[in-house]
Design a protein around this motif. Structure first.
Motif, PDB file in Angstrom:
ATOM      1  N   SER A   1       0.839  -1.194   0.000  1.00 45.97           N
ATOM      2  CA  SER A   1       0.000   0.000   0.000  1.00 45.97           C
ATOM      3  C   SER A   1       0.876   1.246   0.000  1.00 45.97           C
ATOM      4  O   SER A   1       2.057   1.195   0.353  1.00 45.97           O
ATOM      5  N   ASN A   2       0.283   2.375  -0.388  1.00 46.43           N
ATOM      6  CA  ASN A   2       1.083   3.588  -0.573  1.00 46.43           C
ATOM      7  C   ASN A   2       0.667   4.755   0.320  1.00 46.43           C
ATOM      8  O   ASN A   2       1.131   5.873   0.126  1.00 46.43           O
ATOM      9  N   VAL A   3      -0.210   4.474   1.292  1.00 42.54           N
ATOM     10  CA  VAL A   3      -0.609   5.507   2.247  1.00 42.54           C
ATOM     11  C   VAL A   3      -0.565   4.913   3.652  1.00 42.54           C
ATOM     12  O   VAL A   3      -0.848   3.725   3.849  1.00 42.54           O
ATOM     13  N   GLU A   4      -0.239   5.733   4.628  1.00 45.80           N
ATOM     14  CA  GLU A   4      -0.040   5.242   5.986  1.00 45.80           C
ATOM     15  C   GLU A   4      -1.301   4.660   6.626  1.00 45.80           C
ATOM     16  O   GLU A   4      -1.209   3.655   7.335  1.00 45.80           O
ATOM     17  N   PRO A   5      -2.504   5.229   6.418  1.00 48.05           N
ATOM     18  CA  PRO A   5      -3.684   4.611   7.037  1.00 48.05           C
ATOM     19  C   PRO A   5      -3.892   3.155   6.631  1.00 48.05           C
ATOM     20  O   PRO A   5      -4.264   2.325   7.464  1.00 48.05           O
ATOM     21  N   LEU A   6      -3.652   2.833   5.356  1.00 49.51           N
ATOM     22  CA  LEU A   6      -3.787   1.443   4.919  1.00 49.51           C
ATOM     23  C   LEU A   6      -2.718   0.572   5.556  1.00 49.51           C
ATOM     24  O   LEU A   6      -2.983  -0.564   5.964  1.00 49.51           O
ATOM     25  N   ARG A   7      -1.512   1.097   5.665  1.00 47.43           N
ATOM     26  CA  ARG A   7      -0.442   0.338   6.306  1.00 47.43           C
ATOM     27  C   ARG A   7      -0.775   0.058   7.771  1.00 47.43           C
ATOM     28  O   ARG A   7      -0.537  -1.040   8.274  1.00 47.43           O
ATOM     29  N   ALA A   8      -1.319   1.058   8.446  1.00 50.11           N
ATOM     30  CA  ALA A   8      -1.692   0.883   9.852  1.00 50.11           C
ATOM     31  C   ALA A   8      -2.772  -0.194   9.993  1.00 50.11           C
ATOM     32  O   ALA A   8      -2.721  -1.030  10.916  1.00 50.11           O
ATOM     33  N   ALA A   9      -3.749  -0.194   9.081  1.00 50.56           N
ATOM     34  CA  ALA A   9      -4.805  -1.201   9.123  1.00 50.56           C
ATOM     35  C   ALA A   9      -4.242  -2.602   8.886  1.00 50.56           C
ATOM     36  O   ALA A   9      -4.647  -3.571   9.540  1.00 50.56           O
ATOM     37  N   ASN A  10      -3.295  -2.715   7.976  1.00 48.85           N
ATOM     38  CA  ASN A  10      -2.695  -4.018   7.696  1.00 48.85           C
ATOM     39  C   ASN A  10      -1.835  -4.502   8.861  1.00 48.85           C
ATOM     40  O   ASN A  10      -1.817  -5.697   9.177  1.00 48.85           O
ATOM     41  N   ARG A  11      -1.119  -3.581   9.511  1.00 46.35           N
ATOM     42  CA  ARG A  11      -0.347  -3.967  10.699  1.00 46.35           C
ATOM     43  C   ARG A  11      -1.274  -4.461  11.803  1.00 46.35           C
ATOM     44  O   ARG A  11      -0.962  -5.443  12.495  1.00 46.35           O
ATOM     45  N   ALA A  12      -2.402  -3.785  11.974  1.00 43.12           N
ATOM     46  CA  ALA A  12      -3.362  -4.193  12.994  1.00 43.12           C
ATOM     47  C   ALA A  12      -3.936  -5.580  12.686  1.00 43.12           C
ATOM     48  O   ALA A  12      -4.150  -6.396  13.592  1.00 43.12           O
ATOM     49  N   LYS A  13      -4.169  -5.828  11.413  1.00 42.85           N
ATOM     50  CA  LYS A  13      -4.683  -7.142  10.998  1.00 42.85           C
ATOM     51  C   LYS A  13      -3.685  -8.241  11.336  1.00 42.85           C
ATOM     52  O   LYS A  13      -4.053  -9.302  11.864  1.00 42.85           O
TER      53      LYS A  13
END
Length: 266
Positions: free
Chosen positions: A203-215
């Motif tokens: 992903s190329n934006v931090e909110p998506l990265r944060a969601a994936n880390r949480a997953k």
């Protein structure tokens, strides 16, 4: 916990359009480190890379060549041709560069025989007809490899949906990233048997990265006996379908670098 080179590795390849070519760099780096990949699940671009590597059997140099020779112009040409009659599409297929020839390699493959040591392959799609996630894998009696790969990568509004019938059920498949951008969760249900997992988030934006880390963290809590690692290649701000050709090398190398700081038990 650390990834262990002596254990089979399961991969989750995330969605991200052209950023998915970072998966090629990751595959190269894993091969350099001596890992054996036995399971791959992919969404969108991740499904395409998984299909060409595991089902078609492209070598890593062939995959890299594929990644380095796909331009935005080819993608736009193919998006236009996909809406044309067959005769027009065949006549002007050359303007889409390498795309038609590579997609033709998926045709008539069952996906039952995989390559490079991969035993299980899965792909996430979104079914527009029922508005739900659909997951196809090669252990199914009917595994629609071509439809699943091409459907999973059909970017909404850019490529038309992929219509198909599987086991008597009609689907209208589109981009798996619509509903599951990092399908690491799919590795924790039959027929998959993960001993250790690496998820690649492109992903190329931090909110998506944060969601994936949480997953991933949630899965770690649910499956404490399985090592689950996530890497996020340096792709912030990179495009999805609009990009400069010289960026392709950067994207692949970003995937290779993504493993540099990963802890590995030798």
């Amino acid at each position: 916990m650390q990834l262990d080179q002596n254990k089979p590795l399961s991969l989750a390849l995330g969605a991200g359009g052209v950023r998915g070519f970072a998966h090629i760099g990751v595959l190269e780096a894993l091969a350099d480190r001596g890992f054996t990949i036995t399971e791959i699940v992919g969404s969108s671009a991740g499904a395409i890379i998984a299909a060409f590597y595991a089902a078609v059997g492209l070598s890593l140099p062939e995959l890299r060549n594929f990644g380095l020779n796909l331009t935005s112009q080819h993608l736009f040409a193919w998006a236009l041709l996909r809406r044309m009659p067959d005769a027009v599409r065949q006549k002007y297929a050359h303007i889409a560069g390498i795309i038609p020839g590579h997609l033709a390699q998926l045709a008539n493959l069952s996906g039952k025989e995989l390559h490079h040591g991969v035993e299980r392959l899965g792909m996430v799609c979104y079914d527009v007809k029922r508005r739900e996630e659909v997951f196809f894998h090669n252990q199914q009696a009917e595994f629609p490899l071509e439809e699943a790969a091409r459907g999973s990568a059909s970017i909404p509004g850019f490529f038309p949906t992929r219509r198909c019938v599987v086991a008597g059920r009609e689907y209208r498949l589109t981009d798996g990233g619509v509903i599951n951008k990092l399908p690491v969760d799919r590795l924790f249900a039959a027929p998959f048997q993960p001993a250790q997992v690496l998820a690649i988030d492109v992903s190329n934006v931090e909110p998506l990265r944060a969601a994936n880390r949480a997953k991933v963290e949630m899965l770690r809590q649910q499956y404490p006996d399985v090592t689950i690692e996530i890497i996020t290649p340096d792709l912030l701000g990179k495009g999805t379908i609009i990009y400069r050709k010289e960026e392709l090398q950067e994207i692949i190398e970003a995937g290779r670098r993504g493993l540099e700081h990963l802890s590995v038990a030798i």
